[in-house]
Design a protein around this motif. Structure first.
Motif, short mmCIF file in Angstrom:
data_model
loop_
_atom_site.label_atom_id
_atom_site.label_comp_id
_atom_site.label_asym_id
_atom_site.label_seq_id
_atom_site.Cartn_x
_atom_site.Cartn_y
_atom_site.Cartn_z
N VAL A 162 0.85 -1.20 0.00
CA VAL A 162 0.00 0.00 0.00
C VAL A 162 0.88 1.25 0.00
O VAL A 162 0.61 2.20 -0.74
CB VAL A 162 -0.98 -0.02 1.20
CG1 VAL A 162 -1.59 1.35 1.43
CG2 VAL A 162 -2.06 -1.06 0.98
N LEU A 163 1.94 1.24 0.80
CA LEU A 163 2.84 2.40 0.82
C LEU A 163 3.52 2.60 -0.52
O LEU A 163 3.62 3.73 -1.02
CB LEU A 163 3.88 2.24 1.93
CG LEU A 163 3.35 2.39 3.35
CD1 LEU A 163 4.44 2.07 4.36
CD2 LEU A 163 2.80 3.79 3.58
N VAL A 164 3.98 1.51 -1.13
CA VAL A 164 4.62 1.61 -2.45
C VAL A 164 3.62 2.14 -3.47
O VAL A 164 3.93 3.06 -4.25
CB VAL A 164 5.19 0.24 -2.89
CG1 VAL A 164 5.55 0.24 -4.36
CG2 VAL A 164 6.40 -0.11 -2.04
N TRP A 165 2.42 1.58 -3.48
CA TRP A 165 1.40 2.00 -4.46
C TRP A 165 1.03 3.47 -4.26
O TRP A 165 0.85 4.21 -5.23
CB TRP A 165 0.17 1.11 -4.36
CG TRP A 165 -0.80 1.36 -5.44
CD1 TRP A 165 -2.02 1.96 -5.32
CD2 TRP A 165 -0.66 1.06 -6.84
NE1 TRP A 165 -2.64 2.05 -6.54
CE2 TRP A 165 -1.81 1.50 -7.49
CE3 TRP A 165 0.35 0.48 -7.59
CZ2 TRP A 165 -2.00 1.36 -8.85
CZ3 TRP A 165 0.16 0.33 -8.95
CH2 TRP A 165 -1.00 0.78 -9.56
N ALA A 166 0.92 3.90 -3.00
CA ALA A 166 0.58 5.30 -2.74
C ALA A 166 1.72 6.22 -3.19
O ALA A 166 1.48 7.26 -3.81
CB ALA A 166 0.30 5.50 -1.25
N LEU A 167 2.95 5.82 -2.91
CA LEU A 167 4.09 6.67 -3.29
C LEU A 167 4.30 6.72 -4.80
O LEU A 167 4.87 7.68 -5.31
CB LEU A 167 5.35 6.20 -2.58
CG LEU A 167 5.37 6.45 -1.07
CD1 LEU A 167 6.59 5.81 -0.43
CD2 LEU A 167 5.30 7.94 -0.76
#
Length: 192
Positions: A162-167
């Motif tokens: 989720v963090l990777v996708w958001a960034l």
């Protein structure tokens, strides 16, 4: 000459329609629409709040399915049907609210979903956005079965993804999430 009514009294004639009065009510305002994406922090806070609200939707839909299906425990053989039912319920929930512009969480955080040109989203486009939004969860879930991950490992993998996708939204010129780009939608700030 004014028309008369049944009882013989005279009624005033209706005033002639003015051009402004006959203009369609759906005319587009001349104000430019601000298509700037809300900050990533605000979008993620909205996303988290949406998750909290979804607990209520899951509870009611799961209770309804379990009661009507007379499921006795969580390991019932019909569990895949429950998961498919929840997928459909979530789809209806999001497509319905997004086609009207906002979910409750989006209203709280003053965020609206629109198409690329700033117009309201159709139900078909909202449904496409819902299906494409599963990219937030499917890659980590796809690793669950082949690697037999424990719940803790899955949570670490899920949060990391989720963090990777958001960034990754930082790499889009308008800072939109990539599933929005693929769906032809965008998140914009709305006025309170």
């Amino acid at each position: 000459m004014t028309p008369s009514s049944r009882d013989g009294t005279r009624e005033a004639a209706a005033p002639a329609a003015t051009p402004a009065a006959t203009a369609p009510a759906t005319a587009v305002s001349a104000e430019p629409v601000d298509l700037t994406a809300p900050s990533l922090r605000r979008r993620m806070a909205c996303w988290m709040y949406e998750g909290v609200l979804m607990f209520g939707v899951v509870f009611i839909a799961g209770w309804l399915f379990s009661t009507l299906g007379q499921m006795r425990d969580a390991m019932d053989a019909r569990r895949p049907l429950l998961q498919a039912f929840l997928f459909v319920v979530f789809g209806i929930y999001f497509a319905w609210f997004w086609s009207r512009g906002q979910t409750l969480a989006m209203k709280t955080w003053h965020i609206r979903v629109v198409d690329r040109l700033g117009r309201p989203v159709s139900q078909a486009r909202a449904l496409a956005r819902y299906v494409l939004a599963w990219v937030w969860f499917l890659p980590p879930l796809a690793l669950l079965a082949p690697f037999r991950l424990a719940a803790g490992e899955l949570m670490v993998l899920m949060v990391g993804w989720v963090l990777v996708w958001a960034l990754l939204s930082r790499f889009h010129p308008q800072r939109q999430f990539w599933h929005d780009v693929l769906a032809g939608t965008r998140l914009v700030s709305s006025q309170p």
